[in-house]
Design a protein around this motif. Structure first.
Motif, mmCIF file in Angstrom:
data_model
loop_
_atom_site.group_PDB
_atom_site.id
_atom_site.type_symbol
_atom_site.label_atom_id
_atom_site.label_comp_id
_atom_site.label_asym_id
_atom_site.label_seq_id
_atom_site.Cartn_x
_atom_site.Cartn_y
_atom_site.Cartn_z
ATOM 1 N N GLN A 181 0.815 -1.212 0.000
ATOM 2 C CA GLN A 181 0.000 0.000 0.000
ATOM 3 C C GLN A 181 0.853 1.268 0.000
ATOM 4 O O GLN A 181 0.435 2.299 -0.526
ATOM 5 N N THR A 182 2.044 1.202 0.552
ATOM 6 C CA THR A 182 2.910 2.386 0.524
ATOM 7 C C THR A 182 3.500 2.580 -0.864
ATOM 8 O O THR A 182 3.707 3.697 -1.315
ATOM 9 N N ARG A 183 3.795 1.455 -1.546
ATOM 10 C CA ARG A 183 4.392 1.496 -2.883
ATOM 11 C C ARG A 183 5.656 2.350 -2.890
ATOM 12 O O ARG A 183 6.323 2.513 -1.880
ATOM 13 N N LEU A 184 5.993 2.915 -4.038
ATOM 14 C CA LEU A 184 7.226 3.695 -4.138
ATOM 15 C C LEU A 184 7.116 5.038 -3.407
ATOM 16 O O LEU A 184 8.124 5.692 -3.163
ATOM 17 N N ALA A 185 5.890 5.433 -3.053
ATOM 18 C CA ALA A 185 5.701 6.725 -2.390
ATOM 19 C C ALA A 185 6.484 6.813 -1.088
ATOM 20 O O ALA A 185 6.932 7.892 -0.696
ATOM 21 N N VAL A 186 6.667 5.676 -0.416
ATOM 22 C CA VAL A 186 7.362 5.692 0.869
ATOM 23 C C VAL A 186 8.829 6.083 0.710
ATOM 24 O O VAL A 186 9.464 6.539 1.658
ATOM 25 N N LEU A 187 9.378 5.921 -0.500
ATOM 26 C CA LEU A 187 10.787 6.239 -0.721
ATOM 27 C C LEU A 187 11.028 7.724 -1.008
ATOM 28 O O LEU A 187 12.175 8.177 -0.967
ATOM 29 N N ALA A 188 9.973 8.454 -1.290
ATOM 30 C CA ALA A 188 10.132 9.861 -1.659
ATOM 31 C C ALA A 188 10.923 10.675 -0.631
ATOM 32 O O ALA A 188 11.845 11.418 -1.002
ATOM 33 N N PRO A 189 10.616 10.573 0.682
ATOM 34 C CA PRO A 189 11.385 11.370 1.651
ATOM 35 C C PRO A 189 12.868 11.013 1.662
ATOM 36 O O PRO A 189 13.720 11.884 1.827
ATOM 37 N N PHE A 190 13.190 9.723 1.484
ATOM 38 C CA PHE A 190 14.587 9.313 1.450
ATOM 39 C C PHE A 190 15.313 9.939 0.269
ATOM 40 O O PHE A 190 16.427 10.444 0.387
ATOM 41 N N VAL A 191 14.666 9.884 -0.903
ATOM 42 C CA VAL A 191 15.277 10.397 -2.123
ATOM 43 C C VAL A 191 15.466 11.912 -2.023
ATOM 44 O O VAL A 191 16.524 12.452 -2.372
ATOM 45 N N GLU A 192 14.436 12.600 -1.512
ATOM 46 C CA GLU A 192 14.491 14.059 -1.419
ATOM 47 C C GLU A 192 15.616 14.525 -0.505
ATOM 48 O O GLU A 192 16.255 15.552 -0.749
ATOM 49 N N ARG A 193 15.888 13.770 0.561
ATOM 50 C CA ARG A 193 16.934 14.151 1.510
ATOM 51 C C ARG A 193 18.273 13.497 1.196
ATOM 52 O O ARG A 193 19.237 13.658 1.949
ATOM 53 N N GLY A 194 18.316 12.716 0.119
ATOM 54 C CA GLY A 194 19.551 12.018 -0.214
ATOM 55 C C GLY A 194 19.904 10.970 0.818
ATOM 56 O O GLY A 194 21.089 10.691 1.059
ATOM 57 N N ALA A 195 18.879 10.372 1.445
ATOM 58 C CA ALA A 195 19.092 9.447 2.560
ATOM 59 C C ALA A 195 18.848 7.991 2.193
ATOM 60 O O ALA A 195 18.813 7.132 3.069
ATOM 61 N N LEU A 196 18.681 7.698 0.902
ATOM 62 C CA LEU A 196 18.365 6.327 0.513
ATOM 63 C C LEU A 196 19.511 5.375 0.862
ATOM 64 O O LEU A 196 19.279 4.253 1.323
ATOM 65 N N ALA A 197 20.756 5.812 0.650
ATOM 66 C CA ALA A 197 21.905 4.955 0.966
ATOM 67 C C ALA A 197 21.969 4.655 2.461
ATOM 68 O O ALA A 197 22.296 3.529 2.868
ATOM 69 N N ALA A 198 21.648 5.652 3.286
ATOM 70 C CA ALA A 198 21.651 5.445 4.738
ATOM 71 C C ALA A 198 20.569 4.464 5.142
ATOM 72 O O ALA A 198 20.776 3.614 6.017
ATOM 73 N N ALA A 199 19.392 4.572 4.509
ATOM 74 C CA ALA A 199 18.303 3.638 4.796
ATOM 75 C C ALA A 199 18.704 2.224 4.385
ATOM 76 O O ALA A 199 18.420 1.248 5.099
ATOM 77 N N ALA A 200 19.365 2.107 3.245
ATOM 78 C CA ALA A 200 19.814 0.794 2.778
ATOM 79 C C ALA A 200 20.826 0.194 3.743
ATOM 80 O O ALA A 200 20.791 -1.007 4.040
ATOM 81 N N ALA A 201 21.750 1.018 4.238
ATOM 82 C CA ALA A 201 22.788 0.532 5.152
ATOM 83 C C ALA A 201 22.200 -0.007 6.444
ATOM 84 O O ALA A 201 22.798 -0.886 7.091
ATOM 85 N N GLN A 202 21.038 0.479 6.833
ATOM 86 C CA GLN A 202 20.420 0.004 8.066
ATOM 87 C C GLN A 202 20.035 -1.472 7.985
ATOM 88 O O GLN A 202 19.968 -2.151 9.010
#
Length: 210
Positions: free
Chosen positions: A162-183
């Motif tokens: 239900q979240t789909r790709l929308a949940v990734l938007a805040p990570f991408v906007e803040r450049g935090a996707l790599a940090a989320a992945a590392a977790q």
């Protein structure tokens, strides 16, 4: 029309079509707010409209589509409130599940979990959001599976969809996707160390964004 995945022959048609449609919705190939008819989708698959309609009814029950009388099914849109409510639910169930799972995961299963976490990190580095989302979903469901509650796994699966790709938007906007992945890798380290309390705390931070 979206480029749907081929339908596996070994599965029942309704299940296979539902799976293909679900992936198309989660990936964004079927656009939020757009109405799709069973006959047109059936033509895309090269099958009759009946199993497609049945599959869409399954997705209706999952909250991924809504019925539009005499037209078809509209792909549900995801609002900020939707994302907040879904995150609240995941916070209620996933952190304690991570703690329970830590005590149950056999050491022989840790390398496979680590490999999946590395794959997620690679997808983040490549900027492949669709593959990242798929890998993240697999990781969370696999981890939850060790908690020993299939209904919990089913619930998390639906919430992820239900979240789909929308949940990734805040990570991408803040450049935090790599940090989320590392977790994910950090979680595997805590699981290997048998630190359930720390795994629970990290899962809570992970779900509320780094």
């Amino acid at each position: 029309m979206p480029a749907f995945a081929a339908i596996p022959k070994q599965e029942g048609l309704r299940v296979s079509v539902a799976r293909a449609l679900r992936e198309a919705i989660v990936s964004g190939e079927m656009e939020p707010g757009t109405v799709y008819s069973a006959p047109s989708l059936g033509q895309r698959f090269g099958i009759s409209a009946t199993p497609v309609r049945e599959a869409l009814l399954d997705l209706l029950g999952e909250g991924l589509v809504s019925a539009v009388p005499n037209k078809g099914f509209r792909v549900a849109e995801v609002s900020e409130q939707d994302l907040d409510e879904i995150t609240d639910l995941r916070l209620l169930v996933e952190p304690p599940a991570a703690r329970r799972a830590t005590a149950s995961i056999p050491r022989r299963d840790v390398p496979a979990l680590r490999e999946l976490a590395r794959e997620i990190a690679g997808r983040a580095s490549a900027g492949d959001l669709i593959a990242y989302h798929r890998g993240d979903r697999r990781f969370h469901l696999r981890l939850a599976g060790y908690a020993g509650n299939q209904r919990l796994v089913d619930l998390i699966s639906r919430l992820c969809d239900q979240t789909r790709l929308a949940v990734l938007a805040p990570f991408v906007e803040r450049g935090a996707l790599a940090a989320a992945a590392a977790q994910h890798l950090d979680l595997v380290d805590l699981i290997e160390a048998g630190d359930g309390a720390a795994a629970e705390a990290l899962m809570r931070r992970h779900l509320t964004h780094p």
